[in-house]
Design an enzyme around this catalytic site. Structure first.
Site, PDB file in Angstrom:
ATOM      1  N   ASP A   1      -2.906  -0.729  -5.345  1.00  0.00           N
ATOM      2  CA  ASP A   1      -3.579  -1.482  -4.296  1.00  0.00           C
ATOM      3  C   ASP A   1      -5.056  -1.097  -4.288  1.00  0.00           C
ATOM      4  OD1 ASP A   1      -3.859  -3.152  -2.044  1.00  0.00           O
ATOM      5  OD2 ASP A   1      -3.535  -1.468  -0.680  1.00  0.00           O
TER       6      ASP A   1
ATOM      7  N   ASP B   1      -1.293   2.011   0.427  1.00  0.00           N
ATOM      8  CA  ASP B   1      -1.607   2.765   1.645  1.00  0.00           C
ATOM      9  C   ASP B   1      -0.899   2.217   2.879  1.00  0.00           C
ATOM     10  OD1 ASP B   1      -3.306   0.384   1.592  1.00  0.00           O
ATOM     11  OD2 ASP B   1      -4.348   1.274   3.311  1.00  0.00           O
TER      12      ASP B   1
ATOM     13  N   ASP C   1      -7.774  -2.094  -1.272  1.00  0.00           N
ATOM     14  CA  ASP C   1      -8.254  -1.741   0.063  1.00  0.00           C
ATOM     15  C   ASP C   1      -7.474  -0.551   0.599  1.00  0.00           C
ATOM     16  OD1 ASP C   1     -10.330  -3.681   0.749  1.00  0.00           O
ATOM     17  OD2 ASP C   1      -8.737  -5.168   0.590  1.00  0.00           O
TER      18      ASP C   1
END
Length: 261
Positions: free
Chosen positions: A13, A212, A15
């Protein structure tokens, strides 16, 4: 054993993992460079439908990573593909950036103006920081008139250096609440994006997802049959882990702890 040593590919990922807003997370680039040098296949995956895959790749290259556009999979790619396959040539009301709109027109869909929601047969939501009441009203008019509703994701927030900003999910929730229609999601946690990313691996047989967010990155990857590595540099905290039924295979503070390079 560092978590990365168990895998021959990583879906990463961006961001909250690679960067927060305009700032790269310390050690994130070096960690990916190390993984690539060790022969690990890398595909970047993101629920960010606001930015073109080519622009993400250019940003990663600018930081020193040898990344091609085909190594970036965005929720725009999967969402627009799903919608266009189900509703070819549809008159479409779009909430999204110019990059997202380019994906929509590239799929052969007609984009309507803000005041044309009444004749839309499809609504696509890709996230837009300039979203306002006029767009909300047109989207609701279209959906109440029978238009199909698709969205890139339902992430409530977006991690930024100064805290959490409203995510695309906040827009989706407003339209769903007003219409009592549930959007079809093209990004995480649905498996479309994970399957697309795995399909771009050339030789790997044991990939893992690095993210996250417990609700989209980790839970979605697990449903897609992937092992998972949670980083705590973005949305999820140690406190969230204590309260969550979702259990990642590994937990690290940032990508700098990935190891294996």
């Amino acid at each position: 054993m560092p978590p990365a040593e168990s895998y021959d590919a990583l879906l990463i990922d961006m961001d909250g993992v690679m960067w927060l807003g305009e700032e790269f997370v310390p050690g994130s680039v070096d960690a990916v460079v190390s993984q690539m040098a060790a022969g690990t296949e890398i595909v970047f995956v993101t629920n960010d439908a606001r930015t073109a895959a080519s622009a993400h790749a250019e940003r990663l290259r600018g930081a020193g990573l040898d990344v091609s556009e085909c190594q970036v999979v965005t929720s725009a790619i999967t969402t627009v593909s799903l919608a266009a396959d189900a509703h070819p040539d549809a008159a479409t009301f779009v909430i999204g950036t110019e990059a997202f709109r380019a994906d929509v027109t590239g799929a052969g869909l007609e984009i309507l103006g803000t005041d044309e929601g009444g004749r839309a047969s499809l609504v696509l939501i890709g996230g837009d920081q300039h979203f306002g009441y006029a767009e909300l009203r047109s989207a609701i008019t279209a959906v109440l008139g029978g238009a199909a509703l698709y969205a890139s994701n339902r992430d409530r927030t977006l991690p930024m250096p100064d805290g959490l900003w409203p995510g695309t999910g906040a827009i989706v929730a407003a339209i769903e609440y007003a219409t009592n229609v549930v959007a079809l999601i093209g990004g995480k946690p649905e498996r479309h994006l994970f399957d697309e990313a795995v399909g771009r691996l050339e030789r790997a047989t044991h990939p893992a997802m690095v993210g996250d967010r417990l609700d989209s990155d980790i839970a979605g990857a697990q449903r897609a049959g992937l092992e998972t590595i949670l980083v705590l540099s973005g949305v999820a905290t140690e406190g969230d882990l204590e309260d969550s039924e979702v259990e990642p295979d590994h937990v690290i503070a940032t990508l700098a702890e990935l190891g294996g390079g």
